[in-house]
Design an enzyme around this catalytic site. Structure first.
Site, mmCIF file in Angstrom:
data_model
loop_
_atom_site.group_PDB
_atom_site.id
_atom_site.type_symbol
_atom_site.label_atom_id
_atom_site.label_comp_id
_atom_site.label_asym_id
_atom_site.label_seq_id
_atom_site.Cartn_x
_atom_site.Cartn_y
_atom_site.Cartn_z
ATOM 1 N N LYS A 224 0.799 -1.086 -0.087
ATOM 2 C CA LYS A 224 0.029 0.169 -0.134
ATOM 3 C C LYS A 224 0.836 1.281 -0.121
ATOM 4 O O LYS A 224 1.837 1.466 0.973
ATOM 5 C CB LYS A 224 -0.913 -0.066 1.187
ATOM 6 C CG LYS A 224 -1.645 1.280 1.291
ATOM 7 C CD LYS A 224 -2.781 1.185 2.683
ATOM 8 C CE LYS A 224 -3.580 2.437 2.850
ATOM 9 N NZ LYS A 224 -4.306 2.117 4.000
ATOM 10 N N ASP A 322 -12.448 3.968 11.900
ATOM 11 C CA ASP A 322 -12.654 3.938 10.791
ATOM 12 C C ASP A 322 -13.104 2.547 10.115
ATOM 13 O O ASP A 322 -12.499 2.122 9.136
ATOM 14 C CB ASP A 322 -11.661 4.360 9.703
ATOM 15 C CG ASP A 322 -12.132 4.788 8.430
ATOM 16 O OD1 ASP A 322 -13.354 5.015 8.291
ATOM 17 O OD2 ASP A 322 -11.257 4.952 7.636
#
Length: 472
Positions: A224, A322
């Site tokens: 990522k 989140d």
């Protein structure tokens, strides 16, 4: 004095903010020592470092002099430290990088000198935290002279000449090997990607630039690459590395490594063969029909177990902040793994909340986050309740393409439940008489998680127990 009713709102209002932060009980007020704007003189007491439960420490706008005591690193719970607008001198103690919870820091407008610490939370602070100190240098100020300057001996010394040559040779060799390694890694990525010759655009997130890399030994990992605003990117990178370095659980993604090179920030994870829950529920054409009820229930249980570990077993505890379907990744057996800890915050066992900005994803943010700048365990539980509704209905939390009144999944489900029309909210791919009772039970759990009052919401430990009972 009697403690007021828990329903009576109390507010704390700090000098620098026009907002009031709401707390329901006197005992919930954050431990604060604010001596700002008092024209105090003398040195900062080293004994302040013994205040291990203090959250806010503000001495700004006084006339304190002398150095910053290194013992302040003992304030292990401090989240805000403001020593700006004083007459402090000397260097910023390196020991302050040990303050894991420090989110707001300022020593602006003093007479400090030397290199600004670069580890820990210091990488996330803005340049304004250090301005007004002409003698400071480093990441947030002008570049420092050579790091070896403090150790140099007179230029005429043969010993100094040998040391300089040794340093130069060592740096040259190190840079050479480092550059070669990076070039080899980049070539490997390009060659592997070219050899595969296929990219699935549905699995790529534009803002994350996730990539696959098949390593030696035929093991896959996911890389990522963070991008975007430099300060925000650095904060998210730091939060993710710190959280996943501390947290190890079968239902969390495994961080295998990370890389910082110039402005690039790379995170290396175990590869998840089945992408995310969001992909299967909302993106993949045959996704919803492929996820039967037993699989969805297994995913819910795994995600709950991962969240319970973060809240109760990990030391220090972690607020994810989140939780959403795109942050629940699925391996080859459709086991759930919580991911993306870029907004996560560490929280000590005896704390109930952390101060926070309004963060998260639209549709998953608890209603109380808009009223007070605090994040709690029950906020994560609310977001998990939204994910349960997605599993039950197959619908997104917010769908702006639908008519008004049907765009908000939560309001629609609660209204249908009031009208005793629960069976109409379930995804047709999973609704049948065989699972009718289980679906209704999970719907009740989801609605409890979505209660307007955080106190009514269950703990993650209760969620795991309830879901386990349904699976048995």
């Amino acid at each position: 004095m009697e403690e007021p009713s828990s329903d009576f709102p109390l507010f704390i209002k700090r000098n620098v903010s026009g907002r009031g932060l709401q707390y329901n009980q006197v005992g919930s007020l954050p431990p604060t020592l604010d001596l700002s704007n008092n024209h105090l003189t003398g040195t900062i007491w080293p004994e302040f470092g013994n205040l291990k439960k203090l959250n806010v420490f503000e001495l700004k706008c006084n006339n304190f002099s002398g150095t910053i005591p290194s013992s302040l690193s003992g304030m292990t719970s401090v989240e805000t430290m403001d020593l700006s607008h004083n007459n402090l001198s000397g260097t910023i103690p390196d020991s302050l990088v040990e303050l894991s919870f420090l989110s707001k820091f300022s020593v602006a407008y003093n007479q400090l000198t030397g290199k600004i610490p670069s580890g820990g939370q210091f990488q996330t602070f803005s340049n304004s935290s250090f301005e007004g100190n002409a003698g400071l240098c480093g990441d947030h100020a002008s570049p420092c002279p050579s790091d070896d300057a403090d150790d140099q001996v007179p230029l005429g010394s043969p010993h100094g000449s040998k040391r300089s040559k040794g340093v130069i040779i060592g740096m040259s060799v190190g840079i050479g090997f480092g550059t070669t390694f990076l070039l080899a890694l980049m070539c490997l990525i390009v060659l592997r990607t070219t050899r595969r010759g296929e990219v699935d655009p549905e699995k790529e997130e534009a803002d994350a630039n996730d990539k696959e890399l098949e390593q030696l030994g035929s093991r896959k990992v996911a890389i990522k690459r963070l991008s975007g605003d430099c300060g925000q990117m650095e904060r998210e990178f730091q939060a993710e590395v710190e959280a996943l370095s501390r947290a190890q659980h079968p239902n969390l993604v495994l961080l295998q490594g990370y890389c910082k090179y110039k402005n690039d920030r790379l995170l290396i994870y175990s590869y998840m063969e089945n992408s995310s829950l969001d992909y299967w529920l909302h993106e993949k054409l045959d996704g919803p029909s492929s996820l039967d009820w037993d699989t969805r229930l297994q995913i819910a249980q795994g995600a709950a177990m991962g969240l319970a570990y973060l809240h109760q077993s990990c030391e220090p505890h972690i607020l994810h902040r989140d939780i959403k379907s795109s942050n629940i990744l699925l391996d080859e057996k459709f086991e759930a793994h919580l991911a993306d800890f870029g907004l996560a915050r560490l929280i000590l066992p005896y704390d109930t909340h952390v101060t926070t900005d309004l963060v998260g994803t639209l549709g998953y943010i608890p209603p109380e986050y808009g009223q007070a700048s605090v994040a709690t365990y029950k906020g994560d539980v609310y977001s998990f309740g939204v994910v349960l509704l997605e599993l039950l209905t197959g619908k997104r939390p917010m769908d702006m393409c639908k008519p008004r009144g049907c765009r908000d999944l939560i309001s629609w489900v609660i209204q249908m439940k009031k009208e005793k029309r629960e069976s109409e909210v379930f995804d047709p791919f999973i609704y049948d008489k065989q699972h009718d009772k289980e679906l209704l039970r999970v719907l009740d759990i989801a609605c409890l998680c979505l209660s307007e009052c955080p106190k009514i919401r269950p703990s993650t430990e209760q969620l795991v127990s309830w879901l386990n009972n349904i699976l048995m």
